[in-house]
Motif scaffolding. Structure first.
Motif, PDB file in Angstrom:
ATOM      1  N   GLU A  79     -17.968 -55.654 -35.882  1.00 23.69           N
ATOM      2  CA  GLU A  79     -19.102 -56.046 -36.733  1.00 23.69           C
ATOM      3  C   GLU A  79     -19.147 -57.563 -36.931  1.00 23.69           C
ATOM      4  N   LYS A  82     -21.473 -59.474 -34.740  1.00 18.83           N
ATOM      5  CA  LYS A  82     -22.924 -59.196 -34.785  1.00 18.83           C
ATOM      6  C   LYS A  82     -23.611 -60.400 -35.417  1.00 18.83           C
ATOM      7  N   THR A 135     -22.943 -45.084 -27.544  1.00 18.25           N
ATOM      8  CA  THR A 135     -21.672 -44.424 -27.236  1.00 18.25           C
ATOM      9  C   THR A 135     -20.835 -44.086 -28.469  1.00 18.25           C
ATOM     10  N   THR A 136     -21.317 -44.402 -29.671  1.00 24.93           N
ATOM     11  CA  THR A 136     -20.618 -43.917 -30.876  1.00 24.93           C
ATOM     12  C   THR A 136     -21.481 -42.838 -31.525  1.00 24.93           C
ATOM     13  N   THR A 178     -13.697 -40.061 -26.746  1.00 21.90           N
ATOM     14  CA  THR A 178     -12.777 -41.208 -26.726  1.00 21.90           C
ATOM     15  C   THR A 178     -12.862 -42.069 -27.997  1.00 21.90           C
TER      16      THR A 178
HETATM   17  N1  LIG Z   1     -30.483 -50.174 -36.305  1.00 15.95           N
HETATM   18  C1  LIG Z   1     -30.291 -49.197 -37.151  1.00 15.95           C
HETATM   19  O1  LIG Z   1     -31.217 -48.461 -37.518  1.00 15.95           O
HETATM   20  C2  LIG Z   1     -28.903 -48.960 -37.685  1.00 15.95           C
HETATM   21  C3  LIG Z   1     -28.608 -47.780 -38.388  1.00 15.95           C
HETATM   22  C4  LIG Z   1     -27.297 -47.573 -38.802  1.00 15.95           C
HETATM   23  C5  LIG Z   1     -26.312 -48.517 -38.516  1.00 15.95           C
HETATM   24  N2  LIG Z   1     -26.643 -49.643 -37.835  1.00 15.95           N
HETATM   25  C6  LIG Z   1     -25.619 -50.637 -37.495  1.00 15.95           C
HETATM   26  O2  LIG Z   1     -24.682 -50.037 -36.613  1.00 15.95           O
HETATM   27  C7  LIG Z   1     -23.450 -50.750 -36.708  1.00 15.95           C
HETATM   28  C8  LIG Z   1     -22.302 -49.789 -36.749  1.00 15.95           C
HETATM   29  O3  LIG Z   1     -22.284 -49.072 -35.539  1.00 15.95           O
HETATM   30  P1  LIG Z   1     -20.968 -48.339 -35.005  1.00 15.95           P
HETATM   31  O4  LIG Z   1     -20.366 -47.547 -36.102  1.00 15.95           O
HETATM   32  O5  LIG Z   1     -21.348 -47.680 -33.750  1.00 15.95           O
HETATM   33  O6  LIG Z   1     -19.959 -49.553 -34.779  1.00 15.95           O
HETATM   34  P2  LIG Z   1     -19.508 -50.335 -33.437  1.00 15.95           P
HETATM   35  O7  LIG Z   1     -20.652 -50.598 -32.575  1.00 15.95           O
HETATM   36  O8  LIG Z   1     -18.706 -51.483 -33.920  1.00 15.95           O
HETATM   37  O9  LIG Z   1     -18.558 -49.276 -32.712  1.00 15.95           O
HETATM   38  C9  LIG Z   1     -17.371 -48.874 -33.341  1.00 15.95           C
HETATM   39  C10 LIG Z   1     -16.168 -49.013 -32.387  1.00 15.95           C
HETATM   40  O10 LIG Z   1     -16.227 -47.978 -31.409  1.00 15.95           O
HETATM   41  C11 LIG Z   1     -15.989 -48.543 -30.104  1.00 15.95           C
HETATM   42  N3  LIG Z   1     -16.619 -47.617 -29.173  1.00 15.95           N
HETATM   43  C12 LIG Z   1     -17.932 -47.482 -28.893  1.00 15.95           C
HETATM   44  N4  LIG Z   1     -18.130 -46.399 -28.127  1.00 15.95           N
HETATM   45  C13 LIG Z   1     -16.921 -45.857 -27.873  1.00 15.95           C
HETATM   46  C14 LIG Z   1     -16.472 -44.710 -27.164  1.00 15.95           C
HETATM   47  N5  LIG Z   1     -17.335 -43.841 -26.606  1.00 15.95           N
HETATM   48  N6  LIG Z   1     -15.139 -44.464 -27.106  1.00 15.95           N
HETATM   49  C15 LIG Z   1     -14.260 -45.288 -27.731  1.00 15.95           C
HETATM   50  N7  LIG Z   1     -14.619 -46.351 -28.452  1.00 15.95           N
HETATM   51  C16 LIG Z   1     -15.947 -46.636 -28.525  1.00 15.95           C
HETATM   52  C17 LIG Z   1     -16.573 -49.902 -30.210  1.00 15.95           C
HETATM   53  O11 LIG Z   1     -16.077 -50.755 -29.217  1.00 15.95           O
HETATM   54  C18 LIG Z   1     -16.139 -50.311 -31.623  1.00 15.95           C
HETATM   55  O12 LIG Z   1     -14.811 -50.781 -31.596  1.00 15.95           O
HETATM   56  C19 LIG Z   1     -23.553 -51.618 -37.953  1.00 15.95           C
HETATM   57  O13 LIG Z   1     -23.738 -52.949 -37.578  1.00 15.95           O
HETATM   58  C20 LIG Z   1     -24.789 -51.105 -38.661  1.00 15.95           C
HETATM   59  O14 LIG Z   1     -25.433 -52.088 -39.411  1.00 15.95           O
HETATM   60  C21 LIG Z   1     -27.906 -49.884 -37.410  1.00 15.95           C
END
Ligand SMILES: NC(=O)c1ccc[n+]([C@@H]2O[C@H](COP(=O)([O-])OP(=O)(O)OC[C@H]3O[C@@H](n4cnc5c(N)ncnc54)[C@H](O)[C@@H]3O)[C@@H](O)[C@H]2O)c1
Length: 369
Positions: A79, A82, A135-136, A178
């Motif tokens: 984060e 970002k 991917t999350t 993962t």
């Molecule tokens: N645009 C929107 O409408 C909206 C809505 C909700 C949240 N958000 C934003 O989303 C962000 C949070 O997203 P997040 O929780 O995905 O965090 P992130 O993108 O930081 O991902 C979390 C972790 O998972 C790892 N990762 C990703 N895919 C993986 C996989 N398949 N296997 C193993 N590791 C993986 C990433 O490298 C990272 O370390 C915040 O910045 C938040 O503000 C945006």
């Protein structure tokens, strides 16, 4: 393969959920069948996701677009990345490689990568296309849908951004295997949110499937992801630019964003902040006479069962919280605007809530007075 259509006035698109990395299926997706002879494609990801899924993604994109020039940019993971520096890195890459207005960005990663890729796409040469491969869990159920893009500023979370819908979203629930437990449970905060603001059957489905969800049973995850997306799409379709009920999606976020900001985006994950914020919103709803204490406890228990925190960390104080919250963009004309609950599955938007009551709720939730 499941297809969910997002019907918007100017920027409708499809979300596909299934084994999108299967070459056979990838080639069937109609949006990918455009002629890309001259097109440049940039895949934006980070080193964690690249190590796991970049090769497959590159191969598939190259197979569908044999004539396109495909490059990759790996940004910092987390984060705290970002921000403008990362956006600058994306824009510089595109300028150095002479990307034009028909170039395409591909977001491969979680919500951080998705939000930044969409924002870069919204401003490069006044706007280019992007597609999203989230991917999350959090990105699959929430951030990849609805077109909110942006970055953080030292003074506030998601303060710089734009509405920019993707051309296409490709969701493969298999990649969730993962994810770390922490990142998986973070995504569950946004999943529970849909039940709380609008969908009682879904809330009950989650409560009845805690074990299967925590074990990441693929069939249950796929159903949960599709239902979450359908709920979000329903709100986005009636209120694309958040002038009304789309704000319900911010349940717990004003408190959660404040917690994230105070910890300089390097403490609680976004989902953890949302979980704690959701409990604060539930407590506040109860204090104002909207929600029973039984419901508050039920919500706390469900969030806890997905290994989410339900109280603030030890080092947070009320003054910092109020200062951070007053900058949140959900506020209108200096009035604190909060999403509360009238019942489970019944979110409401309240324009002005007494600040002393809010402070008391924070203290009840573990914030230092
Ligand atoms: N645009 C929107 O409408 C909206 C809505 C909700 C949240 N958000 C934003 O989303 C962000 C949070 O997203 P997040 O929780 O995905 O965090 P992130 O993108 O930081 O991902 C979390 C972790 O998972 C790892 N990762 C990703 N895919 C993986 C996989 N398949 N296997 C193993 N590791 C993986 C990433 O490298 C990272 O370390 C915040 O910045 C938040 O503000 C945006």
């Amino acid at each position: 393969m499941n297809k969910i259509h997002v019907n918007l006035k100017n920027d409708s698109y499809n979300i596909y959920v299934g084994d999108i990395f299967g070459a056979h299926i990838f080639k069937q997706i109609e949006e990918l069948q455009i002629n890309l002879t001259e097109r440049q494609i940039l895949i934006i990801t980070n080193s964690t996701v690249a190590a796991l899924y970049l090769k497959d993604t590159q191969q598939l994109i190259q197979a569908v677009y044999p004539h396109a020039r495909v490059s990759v940019l790996e940004l910092g993971d987390g984060e705290q990345y970002k921000n403008f520096d990362s956006i600058n890195a994306i824009l510089s890459h595109m300028l150095e490689h002479q990307f034009n207005r028909s170039s395409l960005l591909v977001a491969l990663g979680g919500g951080v990568i998705g939000d930044m890729t969409g924002f870069a796409a919204s401003i490069y040469q006044r706007g280019i296309d992007y597609i999203s491969i989230p991917t999350t869990l959090l990105a699959q159920v929430d951030s990849s849908v609805g077109g909110k893009t942006g970055i953080n500023h030292a003074l506030g979370k998601n303060m710089i951004g734009a509405f920019k819908q993707p051309k296409l979203v490709l969701i493969n629930p298999n990649v969730l295997k993962t994810l770390t437990d922490l990142d998986f449970s973070s995504g569950m905060a946004e999943v529970v949110k849909y039940g709380l603001i609008m969908d009682l059957d879904f809330y009950n489905y989650l409560a009845h499937n805690v074990a299967a969800i925590n074990l990441r049973d693929l069939a249950v995850l796929q159903r949960m992801i599709i239902k979450s997306i359908q709920n979000k799409v329903a709100l986005v379709e009636i209120d694309e630019f958040e002038t009304g009920n789309r704000a319900l999606l911010n349940l717990g976020h004003t408190f959660g964003h404040a917690l994230e900001k105070i910890q300089q985006y390097a403490g609680l994950t976004h989902g953890q902040g949302v979980a704690i914020g959701t409990v604060m919103a539930a407590r506040l709803s109860s204090k104002l006479g909207y929600l029973s204490l039984d419901c508050v406890n039920n919500i706390k228990n469900l969030l806890s069962s997905f290994k989410l925190p339900v109280a603030a960390p030890a080092d947070i104080n009320v003054t910092d919280m109020i200062n951070a919250m007053s900058l949140d963009k959900k506020n209108i004309n200096g009035t604190l605007r909060l999403i509360l609950l009238e019942d489970i599955a019944k979110g409401i938007i309240l324009e002005s809530v007494d600040i002393t009551t809010i402070k008391n709720i924070m203290v009840e939730s573990g914030v230092n007075a």
